[in-house]
Design a protein around this motif. Structure first.
Motif, short mmCIF file in Angstrom:
data_model
loop_
_atom_site.label_atom_id
_atom_site.label_comp_id
_atom_site.label_asym_id
_atom_site.label_seq_id
_atom_site.Cartn_x
_atom_site.Cartn_y
_atom_site.Cartn_z
N ARG A 65 -2.67 7.07 -2.49
CA ARG A 65 -1.63 7.16 -1.47
C ARG A 65 -1.22 5.77 -1.00
O ARG A 65 -2.07 4.95 -0.63
CB ARG A 65 -2.19 7.96 -0.30
CG ARG A 65 -1.18 8.40 0.71
CD ARG A 65 -1.81 9.36 1.68
NE ARG A 65 -2.79 8.67 2.50
CZ ARG A 65 -2.80 8.71 3.84
NH1 ARG A 65 -1.91 9.42 4.47
NH2 ARG A 65 -3.71 8.05 4.51
N CYS A 66 0.08 5.51 -1.02
CA CYS A 66 0.63 4.26 -0.47
C CYS A 66 0.77 4.47 1.04
O CYS A 66 1.33 5.46 1.49
CB CYS A 66 1.99 3.94 -1.06
SG CYS A 66 1.90 3.55 -2.81
N ILE A 67 0.27 3.53 1.80
CA ILE A 67 0.30 3.63 3.26
C ILE A 67 1.51 2.86 3.79
O ILE A 67 1.72 1.70 3.45
CB ILE A 67 -1.00 3.05 3.87
CG1 ILE A 67 -2.23 3.70 3.23
CG2 ILE A 67 -1.01 3.20 5.38
CD1 ILE A 67 -2.36 5.19 3.41
N GLU A 68 2.29 3.53 4.61
CA GLU A 68 3.49 2.91 5.20
C GLU A 68 3.09 1.77 6.13
O GLU A 68 2.05 1.81 6.79
CB GLU A 68 4.28 3.95 6.01
CG GLU A 68 4.85 5.08 5.18
CD GLU A 68 5.98 4.62 4.30
OE1 GLU A 68 6.73 3.70 4.68
OE2 GLU A 68 6.13 5.20 3.21
N GLN A 69 3.94 0.75 6.22
CA GLN A 69 3.65 -0.42 7.05
C GLN A 69 3.61 -0.12 8.54
O GLN A 69 3.09 -0.92 9.31
CB GLN A 69 4.64 -1.54 6.75
CG GLN A 69 4.45 -2.13 5.37
CD GLN A 69 5.35 -3.31 5.11
OE1 GLN A 69 6.35 -3.52 5.78
NE2 GLN A 69 5.01 -4.09 4.11
#
Length: 97
Positions: A65-69
């Motif tokens: 999962r890519c984590i939002e900034q």
């Protein structure tokens, strides 16, 4: 000039004291400043920032999962990594390689 490193997260604790661990990869950016001959300051990385955070997941259950900034996890990991001596040394080693 901006440089990038991939920094492995292995049992990384984003909230010290809590039994929460993160595994994955952090993409860190930094700039390099040469030695200042006037002041004698050593060369080294500066403006160290977390650019991208991917948390590894159990492949059988869900994908990475890519984590939002703007996510609190991203912000917490960024605060810890950007102040970390280990990350500073990883940037220094990357530049010198």
């Amino acid at each position: 000039m901006t440089y990038h490193i991939e920094y492995e997260l292995d049992e990384f604790q984003p909230w010290p004291g809590k039994a929460i661990y993160a595994y994955g990869v952090a993409t860190i950016t930094y700039k390099w400043e040469g030695r200042d001959r006037d002041t004698g300051d050593d060369a080294g990385p500066y403006d160290i920032e977390l650019e991208h955070l991917t948390i590894s997941a159990d492949k059988a259950r869900e994908p990475d999962r890519c984590i939002e900034q703007t996510d609190p996890l991203f912000l917490q990991v960024e605060a810890i990594l950007c102040a970390s001596r280990d990350v500073y040394e990883a940037c220094r080693n990357d530049y010198q390689d």
